[in-house]
Design an enzyme around this catalytic site. Sequence first.
Site, PDB file in Angstrom:
ATOM      1  N   TYR A  42      18.285  29.433   9.503  1.00 13.47           N
ATOM      2  CA  TYR A  42      17.142  30.210   9.978  1.00 13.47           C
ATOM      3  C   TYR A  42      17.075  30.232  11.499  1.00 13.47           C
ATOM      4  O   TYR A  42      17.317  29.221  12.157  1.00 13.47           O
ATOM      5  CB  TYR A  42      15.835  29.598   9.461  1.00 13.47           C
ATOM      6  CG  TYR A  42      15.522  29.909   8.027  1.00 13.47           C
ATOM      7  CD1 TYR A  42      15.499  31.220   7.548  1.00 13.47           C
ATOM      8  CD2 TYR A  42      15.212  28.881   7.135  1.00 13.47           C
ATOM      9  CE1 TYR A  42      15.188  31.499   6.223  1.00 13.47           C
ATOM     10  CE2 TYR A  42      14.895  29.145   5.804  1.00 13.47           C
ATOM     11  CZ  TYR A  42      14.889  30.458   5.358  1.00 13.47           C
ATOM     12  OH  TYR A  42      14.579  30.720   4.056  1.00 13.47           O
ATOM     13  N   LYS A  46       0.844  -1.202   0.000  1.00 14.40           N
ATOM     14  CA  LYS A  46       0.000   0.000   0.000  1.00 14.40           C
ATOM     15  C   LYS A  46       0.881   1.255   0.000  1.00 14.40           C
ATOM     16  O   LYS A  46       2.080   1.186   0.297  1.00 14.40           O
ATOM     17  CB  LYS A  46      -0.891  -0.021   1.247  1.00 14.40           C
ATOM     18  CG  LYS A  46      -0.092  -0.031   2.537  1.00 14.40           C
ATOM     19  CD  LYS A  46      -0.948  -0.485   3.712  1.00 14.40           C
ATOM     20  CE  LYS A  46      -0.141  -0.416   4.997  1.00 14.40           C
ATOM     21  NZ  LYS A  46      -0.757  -1.176   6.083  1.00 14.40           N
TER      22      LYS A  46
HETATM   23  C1  PLP Z   1       0.047  -2.124   6.674  1.00 15.49           C
HETATM   24  C2  PLP Z   1      -0.508  -3.421   7.091  1.00 15.49           C
HETATM   25  C3  PLP Z   1       0.318  -4.550   7.176  1.00 15.49           C
HETATM   26  C4  PLP Z   1       1.826  -4.454   7.056  1.00 15.49           C
HETATM   27  O1  PLP Z   1       2.319  -3.971   8.284  1.00 15.49           O
HETATM   28  P1  PLP Z   1       3.873  -3.744   8.588  1.00 15.49           P
HETATM   29  O2  PLP Z   1       3.893  -3.332  10.002  1.00 15.49           O
HETATM   30  O3  PLP Z   1       4.328  -2.680   7.659  1.00 15.49           O
HETATM   31  O4  PLP Z   1       4.559  -5.041   8.341  1.00 15.49           O
HETATM   32  C5  PLP Z   1      -0.275  -5.772   7.440  1.00 15.49           C
HETATM   33  N1  PLP Z   1      -1.618  -5.861   7.650  1.00 15.49           N
HETATM   34  C6  PLP Z   1      -2.435  -4.796   7.617  1.00 15.49           C
HETATM   35  C7  PLP Z   1      -3.887  -4.966   7.863  1.00 15.49           C
HETATM   36  C8  PLP Z   1      -1.905  -3.539   7.350  1.00 15.49           C
HETATM   37  O5  PLP Z   1      -2.713  -2.464   7.330  1.00 15.49           O
END
Ligand code: PLP
Length: 381
Positions: free
Chosen positions: A263, A43
Site C-alpha cells: 500500500y 493481569k
Molecule cells: C503490572 C504490575 C506489576 C508487574 O509489573 P512488571 O513491570 O510487568 O513486572 C507489579 N505491580 C503492579 C502494581 C502492577 O500494576
Amino acid sequence: MITNAIPTDLAGAVLSIDLAALQANYRFLCKKAGKAACGAAVKGNAYGLGIEPVARALWQAGCRDFFVARPKEGEDLRALLPGAVIYVLDGLFPRQAEFYARNDLRPALISLEEAREWAAFGRRYGRALPCAIHVDTGINRLGLTLAQFDTLLADGFLRSGLSISLLMSHLACADDPPHPLNKTQMQRFRELRKKLPDVPASLANSSGIFLGKNYTNDLCRPGIALYGGNPTPGRKNPMKAVATLEGTVMQVREVKKGDTVGYSATWKAPRDSRIAILGAGYKDGVPRHLSSRQKDGPAQVFVAGKRCPIVGRISMDMMGVDVTALPAPKVQRGTPAEILGPHIDIEVAAGWAGTISYELLTRLGSRYARLYSGTANPGES
Ligand SMILES: *Cc1c(COP(=O)(O)O)cnc(C)c1O
C-alpha cells in the site's frame, strides 16, 4: 501439548508459548529475589499469553501469590487455582465486596474509602477479611497517600476491621536504575514498613528485582520478565523468550529494481529483489509501525536461518519481507518466518515499533493457532 481450536494449517500464523521457558524465568527471578518470595502479575490474560496455561505452569513452578488487575480476572483465576492467594491490583470496586469475598480475592486497597468499605463488609460478614494496603510512594497513580496511610493506622476501629496481609507500593522508574525516584520510593517504603512491621511487604516489579536487596522486601511481583520481556533495558535480556510468533509465507514474488511493494508504494526495490509475503498483519498484533522503517535500519523477521528486512506497509493480514539474500529454494510457499521469539527479541521488536514489550504482548491477535508446550503435565494444578 495444549492448543486452541484453530488448526495450525488453517490459521496462517502460529503463536507458540513455551511454558518451560516461563517456568525457567520464574525460577530465575526467584533466585534473583534472594530471601524474598516471588509472586506473579498475571493481569490482562497473563499479558496476552493465556491465563489458564500460564497460571497452571506458574503454580506448578511453586508460585502461590498472584496479582490481577480486575475482579473478573480474579474470579477466572480462582476457578483455575483454588489454593492461590489472589490480589486485585485495581482495588475494591464499588459494591463488589461480596464478589471478592465469594471468590476469596484480596483487594489491594487504594483509599480510605475502600478500606472503610472492606472493613464494614467484613463486620457484616463476621470477620476481618484479608487485603493489601497499597500506598503511593511517588508514582502518583493508585494508592493511599502517606498521610492517608497514617490516618488508617491511627484509626483503631478501621484497623480492627481489616486483616492486612500485604503492604505494597509500586515503582515508577524501576527500568531506569539511576533515576532518583527509585531511591526516594525505596526510602519512603522503608519508613512505611516500620509502621506495620509484622505485615509482609512488596515493592518490586520485574525491574525492581534487579535494583537489589533494598527493593525486594518480602514478596516480589514480576510480570513482564516472566513472559520474556527485558527487566534490564539497555543491557542483554537475561530472560528466555516465552512467546514465538510465526507467520507463513503465502507467496514469493520477483520484483524489478524500482518496483514498489505494498500500500502507498512506500518501499522501492533498490535492486531486483525477491519478496516473501507472510500471512500475518496488524490484525495479528504485528504493529503497523514496523512498516518499511528507515531510521536505524528496518525491522526484521527471521526466516530460513537469516534475519530479513520487513518491506512495505504492514497490512491487516499480511506483510512483505525481502528475502533476496537467501537462496530461492529456502523460502517457498509454506515456509515459516519468526516475527517474535528467540531470534527476534521482543524488546528489540518493540523498539522498532516505538513501543514496549508489554504492549506488543497484550496486543497479540486472536486468530492464529496457539500452541502451548513445555510442561510435563499442563493440566496439573
Ligand atoms: C503490572 C504490575 C506489576 C508487574 O509489573 P512488571 O513491570 O510487568 O513486572 C507489579 N505491580 C503492579 C502494581 C502492577 O500494576
